[in-house]
Design a protein around this motif. Structure first.
Motif, PDB file in Angstrom:
ATOM      1  N   ASP A  67       0.843  -1.195   0.000  1.00 25.60           N
ATOM      2  CA  ASP A  67       0.000   0.000   0.000  1.00 25.60           C
ATOM      3  C   ASP A  67       0.880   1.248   0.000  1.00 25.60           C
ATOM      4  OD1 ASP A  67       0.969   0.255   2.630  1.00 25.60           O
ATOM      5  OD2 ASP A  67      -0.785  -0.731   3.464  1.00 25.60           O
ATOM      6  N   ASP A  68       0.227   2.401   0.050  1.00 29.02           N
ATOM      7  CA  ASP A  68       0.957   3.673  -0.001  1.00 29.02           C
ATOM      8  C   ASP A  68       1.876   3.885   1.192  1.00 29.02           C
ATOM      9  OD1 ASP A  68      -0.195   4.283  -2.403  1.00 29.02           O
ATOM     10  OD2 ASP A  68      -1.726   5.605  -1.558  1.00 29.02           O
ATOM     11  N   SER A  69       1.609   3.193   2.304  1.00 28.45           N
ATOM     12  CA  SER A  69       2.425   3.404   3.499  1.00 28.45           C
ATOM     13  C   SER A  69       3.872   2.970   3.273  1.00 28.45           C
ATOM     14  CB  SER A  69       1.824   2.691   4.712  1.00 28.45           C
ATOM     15  OG  SER A  69       1.830   1.299   4.527  1.00 28.45           O
ATOM     16  N   SER A  70       4.099   1.962   2.448  1.00 21.32           N
ATOM     17  CA  SER A  70       5.472   1.538   2.134  1.00 21.32           C
ATOM     18  C   SER A  70       6.239   2.662   1.460  1.00 21.32           C
ATOM     19  CB  SER A  70       5.480   0.319   1.213  1.00 21.32           C
ATOM     20  OG  SER A  70       5.132  -0.841   1.904  1.00 21.32           O
ATOM     21  N   GLN A  71       5.602   3.308   0.494  1.00 27.44           N
ATOM     22  CA  GLN A  71       6.253   4.401  -0.226  1.00 27.44           C
ATOM     23  C   GLN A  71       6.587   5.549   0.729  1.00 27.44           C
ATOM     24  OE1 GLN A  71       3.828   5.485  -3.731  1.00 27.44           O
ATOM     25  NE2 GLN A  71       2.750   3.600  -3.269  1.00 27.44           N
ATOM     26  N   THR A  72       5.635   5.902   1.570  1.00 24.31           N
ATOM     27  CA  THR A  72       5.820   7.003   2.516  1.00 24.31           C
ATOM     28  C   THR A  72       6.908   6.670   3.528  1.00 24.31           C
ATOM     29  OG1 THR A  72       3.490   7.582   2.246  1.00 24.31           O
ATOM     30  CG2 THR A  72       4.621   8.484   4.176  1.00 24.31           C
ATOM     31  N   PHE A  73       6.874   5.451   4.057  1.00 23.10           N
ATOM     32  CA  PHE A  73       7.842   5.005   5.045  1.00 23.10           C
ATOM     33  C   PHE A  73       9.254   5.032   4.461  1.00 23.10           C
ATOM     34  CE2 PHE A  73      10.106   1.418   7.148  1.00 23.10           C
ATOM     35  CZ  PHE A  73      10.156   1.948   8.431  1.00 23.10           C
ATOM     36  N   ILE A  74       9.421   4.433   3.287  1.00 27.66           N
ATOM     37  CA  ILE A  74      10.729   4.362   2.635  1.00 27.66           C
ATOM     38  C   ILE A  74      11.235   5.764   2.292  1.00 27.66           C
ATOM     39  CG2 ILE A  74      11.869   3.657   0.475  1.00 27.66           C
ATOM     40  CD1 ILE A  74      10.224   1.013   0.738  1.00 27.66           C
ATOM     41  N   ASN A  75      10.375   6.602   1.750  1.00 30.20           N
ATOM     42  CA  ASN A  75      10.766   7.972   1.414  1.00 30.20           C
ATOM     43  C   ASN A  75      11.200   8.718   2.678  1.00 30.20           C
ATOM     44  OD1 ASN A  75      11.043  10.125  -0.536  1.00 30.20           O
ATOM     45  ND2 ASN A  75       9.259  11.056   0.434  1.00 30.20           N
ATOM     46  N   GLY A  76      10.483   8.531   3.770  1.00 31.02           N
ATOM     47  CA  GLY A  76      10.822   9.204   5.022  1.00 31.02           C
ATOM     48  C   GLY A  76      12.169   8.773   5.577  1.00 31.02           C
ATOM     49  N   ILE A  77      12.418   7.471   5.598  1.00 33.81           N
ATOM     50  CA  ILE A  77      13.689   6.948   6.118  1.00 33.81           C
ATOM     51  C   ILE A  77      14.852   7.432   5.253  1.00 33.81           C
ATOM     52  CG2 ILE A  77      15.053   4.846   6.522  1.00 33.81           C
ATOM     53  CD1 ILE A  77      12.841   5.239   8.583  1.00 33.81           C
ATOM     54  N   LEU A  78      14.712   7.286   3.950  1.00 37.85           N
ATOM     55  CA  LEU A  78      15.794   7.682   3.054  1.00 37.85           C
ATOM     56  C   LEU A  78      16.004   9.189   3.067  1.00 37.85           C
ATOM     57  CD1 LEU A  78      15.084   5.278   0.054  1.00 37.85           C
ATOM     58  CD2 LEU A  78      16.748   4.982   1.912  1.00 37.85           C
ATOM     59  N   GLY A  79      14.923   9.945   3.183  1.00 38.64           N
ATOM     60  CA  GLY A  79      15.041  11.393   3.270  1.00 38.64           C
ATOM     61  C   GLY A  79      15.807  11.827   4.513  1.00 38.64           C
ATOM     62  N   LYS A  80      15.530  11.175   5.648  1.00 35.55           N
ATOM     63  CA  LYS A  80      16.273  11.485   6.885  1.00 35.55           C
ATOM     64  C   LYS A  80      17.751  11.175   6.715  1.00 35.55           C
ATOM     65  CE  LYS A  80      12.631  10.571  10.264  1.00 35.55           C
ATOM     66  NZ  LYS A  80      12.224   9.661  11.359  1.00 35.55           N
ATOM     67  N   LEU A  81      18.053  10.034   6.123  1.00 35.82           N
ATOM     68  CA  LEU A  81      19.458   9.672   5.918  1.00 35.82           C
ATOM     69  C   LEU A  81      20.159  10.687   5.019  1.00 35.82           C
ATOM     70  CD1 LEU A  81      19.194   5.807   5.574  1.00 35.82           C
ATOM     71  CD2 LEU A  81      20.473   7.051   7.310  1.00 35.82           C
ATOM     72  N   GLU A  82      19.476  11.119   3.967  1.00 31.91           N
ATOM     73  CA  GLU A  82      20.079  12.089   3.051  1.00 31.91           C
ATOM     74  C   GLU A  82      20.281  13.435   3.748  1.00 31.91           C
ATOM     75  OE1 GLU A  82      21.653  13.945  -0.396  1.00 31.91           O
ATOM     76  OE2 GLU A  82      21.747  11.983   0.530  1.00 31.91           O
ATOM     77  N   ARG A  83      19.306  13.884   4.516  1.00 31.66           N
ATOM     78  CA  ARG A  83      19.464  15.159   5.239  1.00 31.66           C
ATOM     79  C   ARG A  83      20.625  15.066   6.225  1.00 31.66           C
ATOM     80  NH1 ARG A  83      14.006  14.777   4.801  1.00 31.66           N
ATOM     81  NH2 ARG A  83      13.682  13.969   6.906  1.00 31.66           N
ATOM     82  N   ASN A  84      20.743  13.934   6.925  1.00 32.53           N
ATOM     83  CA  ASN A  84      21.857  13.741   7.857  1.00 32.53           C
ATOM     84  C   ASN A  84      23.201  13.758   7.125  1.00 32.53           C
ATOM     85  OD1 ASN A  84      20.006  13.518   9.912  1.00 32.53           O
ATOM     86  ND2 ASN A  84      20.204  11.310  10.128  1.00 32.53           N
ATOM     87  N   ARG A  85      23.238  13.118   5.962  1.00 28.60           N
ATOM     88  CA  ARG A  85      24.476  13.057   5.172  1.00 28.60           C
ATOM     89  C   ARG A  85      24.895  14.444   4.725  1.00 28.60           C
ATOM     90  NH1 ARG A  85      26.293  12.604  -0.067  1.00 28.60           N
ATOM     91  NH2 ARG A  85      24.220  12.786  -0.946  1.00 28.60           N
ATOM     92  N   VAL A  86      23.933  15.190   4.212  1.00 28.96           N
ATOM     93  CA  VAL A  86      24.216  16.533   3.708  1.00 28.96           C
ATOM     94  C   VAL A  86      24.661  17.450   4.850  1.00 28.96           C
ATOM     95  CG1 VAL A  86      23.158  18.580   2.673  1.00 28.96           C
ATOM     96  CG2 VAL A  86      22.753  16.327   1.674  1.00 28.96           C
ATOM     97  N   SER A  87      24.002  17.359   6.011  1.00 29.00           N
ATOM     98  CA  SER A  87      24.356  18.236   7.119  1.00 29.00           C
ATOM     99  C   SER A  87      25.720  17.878   7.728  1.00 29.00           C
ATOM    100  CB  SER A  87      23.282  18.214   8.200  1.00 29.00           C
ATOM    101  OG  SER A  87      23.231  16.966   8.838  1.00 29.00           O
ATOM    102  N   ASN A  88      26.188  16.642   7.516  1.00 31.02           N
ATOM    103  CA  ASN A  88      27.486  16.216   8.035  1.00 31.02           C
ATOM    104  C   ASN A  88      28.633  16.512   7.076  1.00 31.02           C
ATOM    105  OD1 ASN A  88      26.508  15.323  10.516  1.00 31.02           O
ATOM    106  ND2 ASN A  88      26.058  13.279   9.710  1.00 31.02           N
ATOM    107  N   GLU A  89      28.318  16.943   5.869  1.00 34.23           N
ATOM    108  CA  GLU A  89      29.386  17.214   4.877  1.00 34.23           C
ATOM    109  C   GLU A  89      30.008  18.568   5.094  1.00 34.23           C
ATOM    110  OE1 GLU A  89      27.728  16.520   0.987  1.00 34.23           O
ATOM    111  OE2 GLU A  89      28.161  14.407   1.138  1.00 34.23           O
TER     112      GLU A  89
END
Length: 138
Positions: free
Chosen positions: A116-138
């Protein structure tokens, strides 16, 4: 073979690895190639990426766990977890794939294979957090 098709095959191999131990996966790889790919060049690229991701699972899983508030890896759907593993690998260890593309492709895979749509939202949220953390640590 298009990159998106290769990515789908890598996902299927990652998912298969949930059901077979590592010793049996070599045989499963050969069978998978015979049934679904039958192109040695593409199969080589697919298995190389699959094996590279599997080598990094011990590093990737804690990264996912660190940002998945309230969700233990054991509770996540195996398909969702493997979609995220591949995306995290591409984001952090594959210089040929921009992070935005890795996230977008992961969401597409979740849409195509998730329940269902929750998989897309969940995955996007997790990956988005990881990307924001990566960018802020650079």
């Amino acid at each position: 073979m298009k990159q998106s098709d290769k990515r789908r095959h890598v996902l299927m191999l990652l998912y298969l690895s949930e059901f077979y131990d590592r010793a049996d996966m070599d045989e499963q790889l050969g069978l998978y190639n015979e049934m679904w790919i039958n192109d040695e060049e593409s199969f080589g690229q697919i298995t190389e990426k699959y094996k590279s991701i599997m080598e990094k699972v011990g590093v990737i899983d804690p990264m996912i766990a660190a940002v998945s508030t309230g969700w233990k890896l054991e509770r996540m759907g195996k398909l969702d977890l493997n979609i995220m593993r591949m995306a995290v690998y591409e984001m952090f260890y594959d210089d040929t794939v921009p992070a935005a593309v890795a996230i977008s492709e992961a969401v597409i895979l979740a849409k195509d294979y998730g329940g269902d749509d929750s998989s897309q939202t969940f995955i996007n949220g997790i990956l988005g957090k990881l990307e924001r953390n990566r960018v802020s640590n650079e």
